[in-house]
Enzyme design. Sequence first.
Site, PDB file in Angstrom:
ATOM      1  N   HIS A   1      69.464  66.343  79.230  1.00 19.12           N
ATOM      2  CA  HIS A   1      68.737  65.493  78.296  1.00 19.12           C
ATOM      3  C   HIS A   1      67.923  66.409  77.394  1.00 19.12           C
ATOM      4  O   HIS A   1      67.229  67.297  77.892  1.00 19.12           O
ATOM      5  CB  HIS A   1      67.820  64.535  79.048  1.00 19.12           C
TER       6      HIS A   1
ATOM      7  N   ARG B   1      63.233  59.251  70.468  1.00 17.75           N
ATOM      8  CA  ARG B   1      63.971  59.809  69.336  1.00 17.75           C
ATOM      9  C   ARG B   1      64.413  58.697  68.398  1.00 17.75           C
ATOM     10  O   ARG B   1      64.416  58.843  67.190  1.00 17.75           O
ATOM     11  CB  ARG B   1      65.182  60.616  69.820  1.00 17.75           C
TER      12      ARG B   1
END
Lengths: 532, 225
Positions: A319, A339
Amino acid sequence: MPYPTDFQDSLAKLKASREFRKEQTIKRLTDEERTRLIEAFHPDYRPEGMEELRVGVNKGQRVPLEFASVAESYSRIDPEKINLNAPDFKVDVLVVGGGGGGSAAALTAHSQGASVLLTTKLRLGDANTLMAEGGICAPVRPDDDPYKHFLDTLGGGHYTNVPDIVKALVLDGPKIANWLIDMGVMFDFEEDGALKVNHCGGHSRKRLLSCKDLTGLEIMRVLRDEIRNREIPYLEFSPAVEIILDLEGRCGGAILFNMETEEYYVVEANAVILASGGIGRLHVQSFPTTNHYGATADGLVIGYRAGAELLHMDSIQYHPTGVVWPEQMLGQLITEVMRGHGTHLVNVDGERFINELECRDTCASALIKECEDRGKGVVTPTGMVGIWMDTSLVEGVEKHFVGIYQRFKKYDIDISKEPILIFPTQHYQNGGLRITPHGETTIPGLFAAGEVSGGVQGKNRLAGNSLLDIFVFGRRSALRAMDLINQKRSKLTMHHVVDYQNKLKELGIDESKKSPVLLPDYIREEIKVKRY
Amino acid sequence: MAELIPIYLMGKKYSVPEGSTILGAIEHAGYQLIRGCGCRGGFCGACATVYRVPGDHQIKVGLACQTQIEENMTLTILPSYPANKALYDLETVKDPVKALWQAYPEIFKCLGCSACTKICPQDIAVMDYIAGAKRGNLEQVAELSFDCIMCGLCASRCLAQMVPYNVAMMARRLYAKNTLVKPDYVLKRIEEVEQGNYKDEIDELIGKDIEELRKIYAGRDIEGI
Ligand SMILES: Cc1cc2nc3c(=O)[nH]c(=O)nc-3n(C[C@H](O)[C@H](O)[C@H](O)COP(=O)(O)OP(=O)(O)OC[C@H]3O[C@@H](n4cnc5c(N)ncnc54)[C@H](O)[C@@H]3O)c2cc1C
Ligand code: FES
């Protein structure tokens, strides 16, 4: 004092460039650029991190060193000593793993009338599932559909996914969402009554259903509550350590280990559903991990030893946004939704370098490149490197991401004003035991669902697709297992383990190496040397 | 290397690095935990810990994986605390509030001492949601209790001997099931899939070679933020 003085220069640059960055557009990479970046910087492509398997069905294929080590180890039990004739439990369906995949399988098999035993390593629900923050993808919204979800998943997986399994995934999506809603999972809704949907990396539609920023916790506690309501028997602290086969090579149960009393149980079952999750706690290539304490690849090891085929085991998901500072939180996840909400990834000089909505492997590779190749990472006092995530760009971050906000507040970092320092962290095992669209492994009677399985996600999983995967294939495995519950079986055996071990011996592999390892080993060397 | 400071694990002294989490300190001391450790990230409630520090009569709590050690603290992890849980069938509940009251009549014995709220490592207003439960305000219980990780500490302190987190668990499910309205489009989509929609389109994609797929993928329409 939130961040050490070493960081102040860089923090000043980050603040100075904020207004400029807001106006800046960073183009998405073309397929070609993406491939080049990944091949150059993704950890899966580091030759020194990989090794060919020397035994078993996937002999000759590249896998991470850490996995090769546990795959090429001996059983914890003496396979010739164990008495298979007096099983401690006899059930139709044995479910291995008390996360989301296992719980869905147990609930489904139970509602179909099977006798079920669920066994798990820690407590019911102590699992990666419960840690999922972001949400679960399902193509339910009117302007979305399974076709779009299919294309996104396949493209995100770089066309390595097994298409028929992806088809099952996306077509079952709406049913799973409905099942969870009906069970009383508290999903987020919009004012107008629509289900709230979020954007997340690699998806072309907003299709991430969420329960605030604790989606996995909410779903897991509902599933656990339901298992308890229906009084489905479950064993805690009793991991499966071996698969039992019959003379025809069909799965006939498993051997469990009571970690507290250190005794073994024999479970005879017509079908075994492995839902034991991922690999994070093996710390592949020494990466920190987001995974729970029990993610040590046990299901992969015992399935493989029994002869089930693995797929895409050379592919691990890092990740992009794992915590680097404070070190007490090392490796912990900053959800992808951050994000999706317009945060920027910013280097030591206050510059963006990648479109934040790129897929995980692309973003992770870009981060590694920025730090290791371009030397543009922020170096911590203890020599770790990271990249800033400018969280202050998310309006109301303290409200929308309460969990994350509070965790940093304990260390005097206010993420509504200050950025977070991040670096890729081991997050998800893309591959696993090869399954069919019905969760069948290559061994009859042995099923795999969720993170332990391989094929659904290809070599790169999209956000929100794993929670869907575990429920779709937990459920499908259980439904298919129902076909087996009246089957006659031949004599049970552990010959496969004997054979496997003989091959290890032929290779001269150290006989003191045992697996599955069950728990990660965090004991310091200074202490170990004193354990005479 | 950080400086070592003394802490007491279940009364026994160990020297551990300053700044560690309680979990890190326990492992530094040489323990391999089986119980008392689950997610290692503050989500599962396996590591609820009670401790005291010298010169303070109050009992303190924290999650071992999330809480930094204090010099001379003496601590114990509570890996499990006995709890009663009502069994119920969500599908057959007609009156959600009554069902909750019947399942957990002990909520009416709440003495309002607020020991539960004070001990909650998640800073949940436990006593307030129990008050909400008594009034039949399921939404309030659901919202106030949402961050509950069911660590069991509230149950360990409750003077009325109830298990608040199980009350909240049931209340949240009742609330979600009976109050939140599932949009029609969910069932409509399921129907479409059952009628075989989307299958052919997907199969057509499956039939294409990678170059073609790449083109279709690259040209797909992406919804804006
Ligand atoms: C921090 C974090 C955040 C995430 N966020 C998201 C998200 O927002 N959306 C999304 O889709 N996905 C997310 N994921 C991924 C997703 O949560 C997992 O991939 C998924 O939940 C795995 O489910 P599972 O049932 O396969 O495994 P798990 O949930 O890990 O369950 C496996 C269970 O098996 C047990 N077990 C292990 N070995 C044995 C054994 N030998 N015998 C018996 N039991 C055993 C484990 O202890 C555990 O209880 C996230 C993952 C993490 C770690
Ligand atoms: S180990 Fe899960 S909350 Fe601490």
